[in-house]
Design an enzyme around this catalytic site. Structure first.
Site, short mmCIF file in Angstrom:
data_model
loop_
_atom_site.label_atom_id
_atom_site.label_comp_id
_atom_site.label_asym_id
_atom_site.label_seq_id
_atom_site.Cartn_x
_atom_site.Cartn_y
_atom_site.Cartn_z
CD GLU A 163 -9.11 -48.09 -45.76
OE1 GLU A 163 -8.83 -47.14 -46.50
OE2 GLU A 163 -8.25 -48.87 -45.31
CD GLU A 358 -8.11 -53.12 -47.24
OE1 GLU A 358 -7.11 -52.38 -47.29
OE2 GLU A 358 -9.18 -52.86 -47.80
C1 NOJ Z 1 -7.04 -49.51 -48.16
C2 NOJ Z 1 -8.09 -49.80 -49.17
O1 NOJ Z 1 -9.25 -50.34 -48.64
C3 NOJ Z 1 -7.58 -50.57 -50.37
O2 NOJ Z 1 -8.47 -50.37 -51.39
C4 NOJ Z 1 -6.17 -50.14 -50.69
O3 NOJ Z 1 -5.71 -50.68 -51.89
C5 NOJ Z 1 -5.27 -50.55 -49.55
N1 NOJ Z 1 -5.74 -50.00 -48.31
C6 NOJ Z 1 -3.81 -50.17 -49.74
O4 NOJ Z 1 -3.68 -48.81 -49.84
#
Ligand code: NOJ
Length: 452
Positions: A163, A358
């Site tokens: 991200e 994710e």
């Molecule tokens: C994106 C991130 O990569 C992760 O670190 C985060 O906890 C989750 N999404 C949920 O917000």
């Protein structure tokens, strides 16, 4: 058709969110250690000093992973645990920690997927200018090459960045994540440029350092918009909503194409070049060639998107959501169809094997008097999203894996420990882990889908 036979069924975590032990094993400070010690940054003044204490409990955690029935685990390496100062001297304890974790995973039949950078930037390098310093490209390259040299005898899958939209956008433009500063656009675009150069330089160095052939990917995020109907006009409008460059605003880094076109296609999106022209660094052909290294897979974190229809002249228009449309405990829209259209749009544009790196939800979980966590909302979320994802597989989208966020409840950045994303409940007082109903559900789901 369904999911492929050797599909990666996994869960994901990141170093800062679960490890704790922030000063142990010779680890150097990173920007999140420092940020979370400032009084007003994290909800309820929490820190990530201990998090889930995974650094000490990793052997039990791997056993737990095994009991969940996953065949893959995505985790990240804390850069300053390996290089306390970001570059130079290596911490043997840090090296040993990940080596033991990897051995433990493999001996439990779980394939490690290593993310090299999940936001915990070494503080020592931040003080030298971080991503604004052109040397940051080399710093990341050396770190990435070292990790591959250390672990590629046993690890095949590596992801460079998680991200970038968030760690640059939230960290340096909005200032709500570490290091919590607000820089002008000019600096932001310079940093983004350096991050993508660092990605490319790392990919080259990683392949050189690899002891066996490795597979390298990239894991950005986006809002994965989807069409209101299957009409070609709505589909095209949704595609545009996903890939068109956003206007200059605090959200400008939240772009799918700005972060992926250079890396996968070797060019910045034209509309963005025009919109941001007053703020861009010099972009040379050489830079673009460096960013654009062959990758083995493309991964994407997807949580939701907007429903889009075609408006006047085909302009994308977001369909108004009813006020009672479902949201997660963090207020994020629940939109399962993003897991059909996201993979489809991304594979059409980038033509690489695709992973969801994710996906998941924060729900209002409570540990009941019966000692269990009945997280029906999460099960509903997962089953509807996975149905859509499977539909993409049925329609021939080349998807290779799914990583549920997250293995266990953990440090949710500026939100602290309030939001619970895990399929395993973390009792932060005792550090006990309690599989939620969704953990049993996911195990069963994986079993069913792996049967064929
Ligand atoms: C994106 C991130 O990569 C992760 O670190 C985060 O906890 C989750 N999404 C949920 O917000």
């Amino acid at each position: 058709m369904g999911f492929k036979k050797d599909f990666a069924w996994g869960v994901a975590t990141s170093s800062q969110q679960i490890e704790g032990a922030y000063l142990e094993g010779g680890k150097g400070l990173n920007i999140w250690d420092v940020f979370s010690h400032e009084p007003t940054r994290i909800k309820d003044r929490k820190t990530s000093d201990v998090a889930c204490d995974h650094y000490h409990l990793f052997r039990e955690d791997v056993k737990l992973l095994r009991s969940l029935g996953v065949n893959s685990y995505r985790f990240s390496i804390s850069w300053s645990r390996i290089f306390p100062n970001g570059v130079g001297e290596v911490s043997e304890d840090g090296v040993r920690f990940y080596s033991e974790l990897i051995d433990e995973l493999i001996s439990n039949g779980i394939e490690p997927y290593i993310t090299l950078f999940h936001w915990d930037y070494p503080y020592a390098l931040y003080k030298k200018g971080g991503w604004l310093n052109d040397e940051s490209v080399d710093w990341f390259k050396s770190y990435a090459a070292k990790v591959v040299e250390l672990y590629s005898d046993r690890v095949t899958y590596f992801i460079t960045f998680n991200e970038p939209q968030c760690f640059i956008g939230h960290g340096y433009l909005r200032g709500i994540h570490a290091p919590g500063i607000k820089l002008p656009y000019k600096d932001i675009f310079q940093m983004a440029h350096n991050v993508m150069k660092a990605h490319g330089a790392a990919v080259i160095a990683m392949r050189e350092a690899a002891k066996r052939p490795i597979k390298i990917g990239y894991a950005p995020t986006c809002s994965a918009h989807y069409p209101a109907t299957d009409s070609p006009e709505d589909i095209e409008a949704a595609r545009r909503a996903l890939f068109d460059s956003p206007k200059l605003s605090e959200q400008v880094m939240w772009s799918a194409s700005w972060w992926s076109d250079p890396v996968i296609l070797g060019k910045y999106p034209e509309d963005g070049l025009e919109l941001y022209k007053d703020y861009l660094p010099e972009i040379t052909e050489e830079d673009l060639r460096l960013m654009n290294q062959p990758l083995d897979f493309y991964a994407q974190n997807i949580y939701n998107g907007k429903e889009i229809k075609s408006g006047e002249n085909g302009e994308p228009v977001a369909v108004k959501r009813p006020s009672d449309a479902p949201v997660t405990a963090l207020g994020w829209s629940v939109t399962p169809r993003c897991l059909y259209w996201g993979p489809r749009f991304f594979t059409e544009r980038y033509r690489l094997p695709f992973y969801i790196s994710e996906n998941g939800a924060a729900t209002n979980d409570v540990l009941g008097a019966d000692g269990k966590v009945h997280d029906e909302d999460r099960i509903k979320f997962l089953s509807t999203y996975l149905d859509e994802f499977e539909r993409a597989a049925d329609d021939g989208v080349d998807i290779r894996g799914y990583f549920l966020w997250s293995f266990m409840d953990n440090f949710e950045w500026a939100e602290g420990y309030g939001p619970r994303f895990g399929i395993v409940y973390t009792d932060y007082e005792t550090m006990r882990r309690i599989p939620k109903d969704s953990a049993y559900w996911y195990k069963n789901y994986i079993e069913q889908k792996s049967k064929k």
